[in-house]
Design a protein around this motif. Structure first.
Motif, PDB file in Angstrom:
ATOM      1  N   LYS A 166     -14.378   4.234   5.807  1.00  7.64           N
ATOM      2  CA  LYS A 166     -15.088   3.267   6.659  1.00  7.64           C
ATOM      3  C   LYS A 166     -14.266   1.995   6.891  1.00  7.64           C
ATOM      4  CE  LYS A 166     -19.774   4.931   5.892  1.00  7.64           C
ATOM      5  NZ  LYS A 166     -20.050   5.443   7.225  1.00  7.64           N
ATOM      6  N   ARG A 167     -12.961   2.179   7.006  1.00  5.02           N
ATOM      7  CA  ARG A 167     -12.086   1.048   7.311  1.00  5.02           C
ATOM      8  C   ARG A 167     -11.803   1.025   8.812  1.00  5.02           C
ATOM      9  NH1 ARG A 167      -7.688   0.807   2.520  1.00  5.02           N
ATOM     10  NH2 ARG A 167      -9.164   0.134   0.956  1.00  5.02           N
ATOM     11  N   PRO A 168     -11.409  -0.143   9.337  1.00  2.00           N
ATOM     12  CA  PRO A 168     -11.079  -0.183  10.778  1.00  2.00           C
ATOM     13  C   PRO A 168      -9.922   0.758  11.113  1.00  2.00           C
ATOM     14  CG  PRO A 168     -10.643  -2.316   9.704  1.00  2.00           C
ATOM     15  CD  PRO A 168     -11.272  -1.428   8.671  1.00  2.00           C
ATOM     16  N   GLY A 180       0.830  -1.204   0.000  1.00  2.00           N
ATOM     17  CA  GLY A 180       0.000   0.000   0.000  1.00  2.00           C
ATOM     18  C   GLY A 180       0.863   1.251   0.000  1.00  2.00           C
ATOM     19  N   ALA A 181       0.409   2.256   0.754  1.00  2.00           N
ATOM     20  CA  ALA A 181       1.065   3.569   0.731  1.00  2.00           C
ATOM     21  C   ALA A 181       2.550   3.484   1.081  1.00  2.00           C
ATOM     22  CB  ALA A 181       0.354   4.508   1.704  1.00  2.00           C
ATOM     23  N   ILE A 182       2.885   2.741   2.138  1.00  2.00           N
ATOM     24  CA  ILE A 182       4.314   2.692   2.481  1.00  2.00           C
ATOM     25  C   ILE A 182       5.002   1.469   1.885  1.00  2.00           C
ATOM     26  CG2 ILE A 182       4.106   4.145   4.565  1.00  2.00           C
ATOM     27  CD1 ILE A 182       4.631   1.532   6.133  1.00  2.00           C
ATOM     28  N   GLN A 229      -0.333 -16.488   9.391  1.00  2.00           N
ATOM     29  CA  GLN A 229      -0.398 -17.192   8.098  1.00  2.00           C
ATOM     30  C   GLN A 229       0.565 -16.558   7.092  1.00  2.00           C
ATOM     31  OE1 GLN A 229      -3.743 -16.322   9.523  1.00  2.00           O
ATOM     32  NE2 GLN A 229      -3.238 -18.259  10.513  1.00  2.00           N
ATOM     33  N   LEU A 230       0.689 -15.235   7.124  1.00  2.00           N
ATOM     34  CA  LEU A 230       1.439 -14.530   6.065  1.00  2.00           C
ATOM     35  C   LEU A 230       2.953 -14.577   6.269  1.00  2.00           C
ATOM     36  CD1 LEU A 230      -0.679 -11.231   5.654  1.00  2.00           C
ATOM     37  CD2 LEU A 230      -0.979 -13.429   4.500  1.00  2.00           C
ATOM     38  N   LEU A 231       3.378 -14.520   7.513  1.00  2.00           N
ATOM     39  CA  LEU A 231       4.806 -14.288   7.785  1.00  2.00           C
ATOM     40  C   LEU A 231       5.718 -15.510   7.618  1.00  2.00           C
ATOM     41  CD1 LEU A 231       6.865 -12.196   8.622  1.00  2.00           C
ATOM     42  CD2 LEU A 231       6.023 -12.347  10.968  1.00  2.00           C
ATOM     43  N   ILE A 288       6.767   9.702   6.821  1.00  2.00           N
ATOM     44  CA  ILE A 288       6.409   9.876   5.409  1.00  2.00           C
ATOM     45  C   ILE A 288       4.925  10.218   5.329  1.00  2.00           C
ATOM     46  CG2 ILE A 288       5.878   7.402   5.111  1.00  2.00           C
ATOM     47  CD1 ILE A 288       7.047   7.654   2.251  1.00  2.00           C
ATOM     48  N   CYS A 289       4.552  10.988   4.314  1.00  2.00           N
ATOM     49  CA  CYS A 289       3.134  11.199   3.995  1.00  2.00           C
ATOM     50  C   CYS A 289       2.916  10.547   2.639  1.00  2.00           C
ATOM     51  CB  CYS A 289       2.784  12.677   3.923  1.00  2.00           C
ATOM     52  SG  CYS A 289       3.061  13.530   5.468  1.00  2.00           S
ATOM     53  N   SER A 290       2.185   9.462   2.631  1.00  2.00           N
ATOM     54  CA  SER A 290       1.966   8.718   1.395  1.00  2.00           C
ATOM     55  C   SER A 290       0.571   8.114   1.453  1.00  2.00           C
ATOM     56  CB  SER A 290       3.029   7.610   1.312  1.00  2.00           C
ATOM     57  OG  SER A 290       2.915   6.893   0.121  1.00  2.00           O
ATOM     58  N   ASN A 291      -0.078   7.998   0.320  1.00  2.00           N
ATOM     59  CA  ASN A 291      -1.429   7.415   0.281  1.00  2.00           C
ATOM     60  C   ASN A 291      -1.553   6.464  -0.892  1.00  2.00           C
ATOM     61  OD1 ASN A 291      -2.856  10.704   0.880  1.00  2.00           O
ATOM     62  ND2 ASN A 291      -2.288   9.154   2.363  1.00  2.00           N
ATOM     63  N   LEU A 310       1.337  -3.862   6.384  1.00  2.00           N
ATOM     64  CA  LEU A 310      -0.129  -3.914   6.441  1.00  2.00           C
ATOM     65  C   LEU A 310      -0.579  -2.849   7.429  1.00  2.00           C
ATOM     66  CD1 LEU A 310      -0.370  -7.714   7.258  1.00  2.00           C
ATOM     67  CD2 LEU A 310      -1.077  -6.729   5.066  1.00  2.00           C
ATOM     68  N   LYS A 311      -1.855  -2.525   7.429  1.00  2.00           N
ATOM     69  CA  LYS A 311      -2.387  -1.780   8.569  1.00  2.00           C
ATOM     70  C   LYS A 311      -2.357  -2.727   9.767  1.00  2.00           C
ATOM     71  CE  LYS A 311      -3.382   2.171   7.056  1.00  2.00           C
ATOM     72  NZ  LYS A 311      -4.017   3.408   7.028  1.00  2.00           N
ATOM     73  N   THR A 312      -2.123  -2.206  10.951  1.00  2.00           N
ATOM     74  CA  THR A 312      -2.057  -3.075  12.135  1.00  2.00           C
ATOM     75  C   THR A 312      -3.382  -3.802  12.377  1.00  2.00           C
ATOM     76  OG1 THR A 312      -2.595  -1.140  13.481  1.00  2.00           O
ATOM     77  CG2 THR A 312      -0.278  -1.776  13.355  1.00  2.00           C
ATOM     78  N   THR A 313      -4.458  -3.260  11.840  1.00  2.00           N
ATOM     79  CA  THR A 313      -5.772  -3.902  12.013  1.00  2.00           C
ATOM     80  C   THR A 313      -5.829  -5.246  11.273  1.00  2.00           C
ATOM     81  OG1 THR A 313      -6.503  -2.537  10.174  1.00  2.00           O
ATOM     82  CG2 THR A 313      -7.083  -1.775  12.374  1.00  2.00           C
ATOM     83  N   VAL A 356       9.144  -4.315  11.256  1.00  2.00           N
ATOM     84  CA  VAL A 356       7.769  -3.844  11.474  1.00  2.00           C
ATOM     85  C   VAL A 356       7.749  -2.355  11.156  1.00  2.00           C
ATOM     86  CG1 VAL A 356       5.913  -3.574  13.153  1.00  2.00           C
ATOM     87  CG2 VAL A 356       7.464  -5.543  13.326  1.00  2.00           C
ATOM     88  N   LEU A 357       7.203  -2.009   9.984  1.00  2.00           N
ATOM     89  CA  LEU A 357       7.202  -0.586   9.581  1.00  2.00           C
ATOM     90  C   LEU A 357       5.849   0.066   9.888  1.00  2.00           C
ATOM     91  CD1 LEU A 357       8.947   0.126   6.147  1.00  2.00           C
ATOM     92  CD2 LEU A 357       9.779   0.466   8.470  1.00  2.00           C
ATOM     93  N   GLN A 358       5.225  -0.352  10.963  1.00  2.00           N
ATOM     94  CA  GLN A 358       3.872   0.166  11.241  1.00  2.00           C
ATOM     95  C   GLN A 358       3.915   1.215  12.341  1.00  2.00           C
ATOM     96  OE1 GLN A 358       2.477  -3.857  12.094  1.00  2.00           O
ATOM     97  NE2 GLN A 358       1.107  -3.757  10.333  1.00  2.00           N
TER      98      GLN A 358
END
Ligand SMILES: NC(=O)C1=CN([C@@H]2O[C@H](COP(=O)(O)OP(=O)(O)OC[C@H]3O[C@@H](n4cnc5c(N)ncnc54)[C@H](OP(=O)(O)O)[C@@H]3O)[C@@H](O)[C@H]2O)C=CC1
Ligand SMILES: CC(C)(CO)C(=O)C(=O)O
Length: 315
Positions: free
Chosen positions: A270-272, A12-14, A88-90, A129-132, A78-81, A102-104
């Motif tokens: 409307k995301r967590p 995503g953004a980062i 499963q992913l790691l 950083i400001c990124s979207n 990922l978002k921490t949510t 962990v870049l969160q």
């Protein structure tokens, strides 16, 4: 040229921005994607940036971590949510002697990751950083970019700079991403929270951009009071942040291009919200040390209420 391979969990953004910069340098980068997978396979990743826009193509894109190669460095972006997915992913994407960064935003994520992989393989990173992510496979980098990196040790004990973080920092620096190394990850995380807790929280509760929060005397008082509480919370956890740091953050935000925080963007979509990582975990850590944080406790409850309401079916 480094031969380290990188896996990006969450393009995503980062993750998309930093991963694309590392691949542009010539490194072997593998990207895990969710809803953007097909678009990125077809068209690549579009990075818009004041430091130079480009399209990354082809992209080693994956939809399933089991199909990814095990890598030397795994970046959690990922978002921490979504961190409940990490068991499963790691494991499939991490080499036996590899490391996880962990870049969160927030606090208390590294101990959660240590339940999945050995704590000696975990590094924390704070992104300034400001990124979207503005569309499928489309990342808009707006400003800044520096990353502060520090080794994680159980209970966030300080630890000297290691050769492995120096080498990873070299990769980032060569890719045009300035890095700073920290011997005290807990202190570095608390310092970042001096910004994130007031601005992310108040941007949602008061429905405001950073410039609006700074321009109104009332919200500015709230920002400052919350910053002061974060500094006290950090002190309760043996992390000393000098008083001048508050003024530095205020000055810095005044000069910033008016910005919608990542939490406000999530709210509007409307995301967590990353309430637990950014506000709940720091609040609990400091409260356990006996620090009273009335503003932050109120902000936490308000955000939990708004997040629940925002995502209930009839909202
Ligand atoms: N954006 C910024 O400027 C900053 C962000 N941060 C922090 O960085 C972290 C990441 O934020 P950010 O990059 O903004 O978030 P984004 O939402 O832009 O990126 C997260 C990415 O993860 C993907 N994803 C979600 N679930 C999965 C899955 N199961 N498999 C693969 N990919 C998945 C999402 O894809 P999809 O959308 O398709 O679900 C999305 O592309 C957060 O902790 C944030 O607080 C820190 C500093 C600045
Ligand atoms: C501080 C800032 C704006 C960028 O580093 C951020 O972390 C966010 O919006 O969540």
């Amino acid at each position: 040229m480094s031969t380290r391979s990188y896996a990006i969990l969450g393009t995503g953004a980062i993750g998309g921005f930093y991963g694309a910069k590392l691949q542009q340098l010539g490194l072997d980068v593998h990207f895990l994607l969710n809803s953007d997978y097909e678009q990125v396979c077809r068209q690549g990743l579009l990075i818009e940036s004041p430091t130079g826009s480009f399209t990354l193509f082809p992209v080693q894109a994956y939809h399933d971590p089991q199909k990814m190669p095990a890598c030397d460095v795994v970046i959690i972006a990922l978002k921490t949510t979504q961190n409940h997915l990490l068991p499963q992913l790691l494991p499939p994407v991490l080499k036996e002697d590899g490391v996880v960064i962990v870049l969160q935003n927030g606090l208390g994520i590294e101990p959660q990751v240590a339940e999945i992989v050995n704590s000696k393989r975990i590094i924390g990173g704070m992104c300034f950083i400001c990124s979207n992510k503005v569309g499928k496979g489309h990342i808009r980098h707006l400003d800044y970019g520096m990353i502060t990196i520090g080794e994680y040790q159980e209970n966030y004990q300080p630890i000297k700079i290691t050769p492995r973080i120096q080498k990873i920092a070299e990769d980032f620096n060569h890719a045009g991403i300035p890095t700073e190394l920290s011997e005290n990850l807990l202190l570095a995380r608390w310092k970042k929270l001096v910004w994130n807790i007031p601005y992310n929280g108040l941007s949602v509760v008061l429905n405001a951009k950073t410039d609006e929060l700074m321009n109104s005397p009332d919200s500015r008082i709230l920002v400052e009071e919350i910053m002061r509480e974060v500094v006290n919370a950090a002190k309760g956890c043996d992390c000393i942040i000098p008083e001048q740091f508050i003024q530095k953050m205020l000055n810095h935000t005044e000069k910033m291009t008016p910005y919608l925080t990542s939490m406000k963007l999530d709210y509007d979509r409307k995301r967590p919200l990353e309430i637990e990582a950014i506000i709940g975990n720091p609040l609990r850590m400091a409260t356990e040390k006996g620090v009273d944080l009335p503003h932050i406790a109120m902000l936490y409850r308000q955000l939990k209420f708004l997040d629940f309401k925002n995502r209930s079916p009839d909202s």
